[in-house]
Design an enzyme around this catalytic site. Structure first.
Site, PDB file in Angstrom:
ATOM      1  N   TYR A   1      -9.366  11.779  -1.589  1.00 20.54           N
ATOM      2  CA  TYR A   1      -8.519  10.792  -0.577  1.00 20.54           C
ATOM      3  C   TYR A   1      -9.117  10.421   0.316  1.00 20.54           C
ATOM      4  CZ  TYR A   1      -4.579   9.258   2.408  1.00 20.54           C
ATOM      5  OH  TYR A   1      -3.848   8.557   3.133  1.00 20.54           O
TER       6      TYR A   1
ATOM      7  N   SER B   1      -6.338   4.920   6.299  1.00 25.11           N
ATOM      8  CA  SER B   1      -5.959   6.248   6.942  1.00 25.11           C
ATOM      9  C   SER B   1      -6.961   6.663   8.061  1.00 25.11           C
ATOM     10  CB  SER B   1      -5.687   7.404   5.780  1.00 25.11           C
ATOM     11  OG  SER B   1      -5.543   8.303   6.402  1.00 25.11           O
TER      12      SER B   1
END
Length: 249
Positions: A155, A142
């Protein structure tokens, strides 16, 4: 356009979102495409029917990818279907947002079990399933590992770990002919994103305003790059993290 005719690819998280679109594109380019999924049997069955029309031999395997045993059992079932695979795409993942004061041990366990441990165990199992000539691993990381939006520290940390795993295993597995690369998407409209706080109108508008290409992504924006990394066209490329986010880093 990278062609994948004759290749067999296993895609985790392949029944939805980015993984599903990579599966569709790979099958359209000639790959036999196997998908692993969590619990949505209907979505998995529908995806397999679609893949079968494109290239025969598709199959879906339900698996608990957040445990070492679940990953091992997945690959045992894959081995009953095919002798070897040519590529592994690690698209399965989870995320949620929370301010630092709300972070708990459970928050870490939730993110790292699948995003880090499950991904690493999948690569370990895939090593024994690749053909003698080697294989390709494509991790879906990501852009948060570099963009680091507030409210998602755990995250972000899990996806930063994916960057480190990609570089480290590229060095470790390169002598065996196994390439390891990562695609780091920007904000992308997927079912997971739409269930999160990242889907808030104000957040999306802010990202779009800061993105040179002026929009968030869709899964199709990433599938071609994944197929390139799987294909022989990228045979001298490993250890790379490719940010695909409309220019926002």
């Amino acid at each position: 356009m990278a062609q994948l005719t004759g290749m067999t690819i296993l895609i985790t998280g392949g029944s939805k979102g980015i993984g599903q679109e990579i599966a569709r594109t790979a099958a359209a380019r000639g790959a036999r495409t196997l998908i692993a999924y969590g619990g949505d049997h209907a979505a998995a069955a529908s995806t397999v029917r679609e893949l079968e029309v494109l290239t025969p031999g598709a199959a879906a395997f339900q698996a608990d990818l957040a445990t070492e045993r679940g990953v091992r059992e997945l690959f045992e079932r894959v081995a009953e279907r095919v002798d070897t695979i040519d590529a592994l795409v690690n698209s399965a993942g989870v995320f949620e947002t929370a301010p630092l004061e709300e972070v708990t041990d459970d928050t870490f366990a939730y993110h790292f079990a699948l995003n880090v441990f499950g991904l690493t165990h999948a690569i370990k199992e895939a090593m024994a399933r690749f053909s003698p000539r080697g294989g390709s691993v494509v991790n879906i990381g990501s852009s948060v590992s570099s963009f680091t939006p507030a409210g998602s520290v755990v995250y972000n940390a899990s996806k930063g770990a994916v960057d480190a795993i990609t570089r480290t295993l590229a060095n470790e597995l390169g002598p065996r002919g196994i390439r390891v690369n990562s695609i780091n998407p920007g904000l992308t409209a997927t079912p997971g994103m739409q269930r999160s706080e990242f889907s808030a109108d104000a957040f999306v508008r802010d990202i779009e305003a800061r993105t040179p290409l002026g929009r968030i992504g869709v899964p199709a924006d990433l599938a071609g790059a994944a197929c390139f990394l799987i294909s022989e066209e990228s045979s001298w490329l490993t250890g790379e993290t490719i940010v695909i986010g409309g220019g926002l880093h």
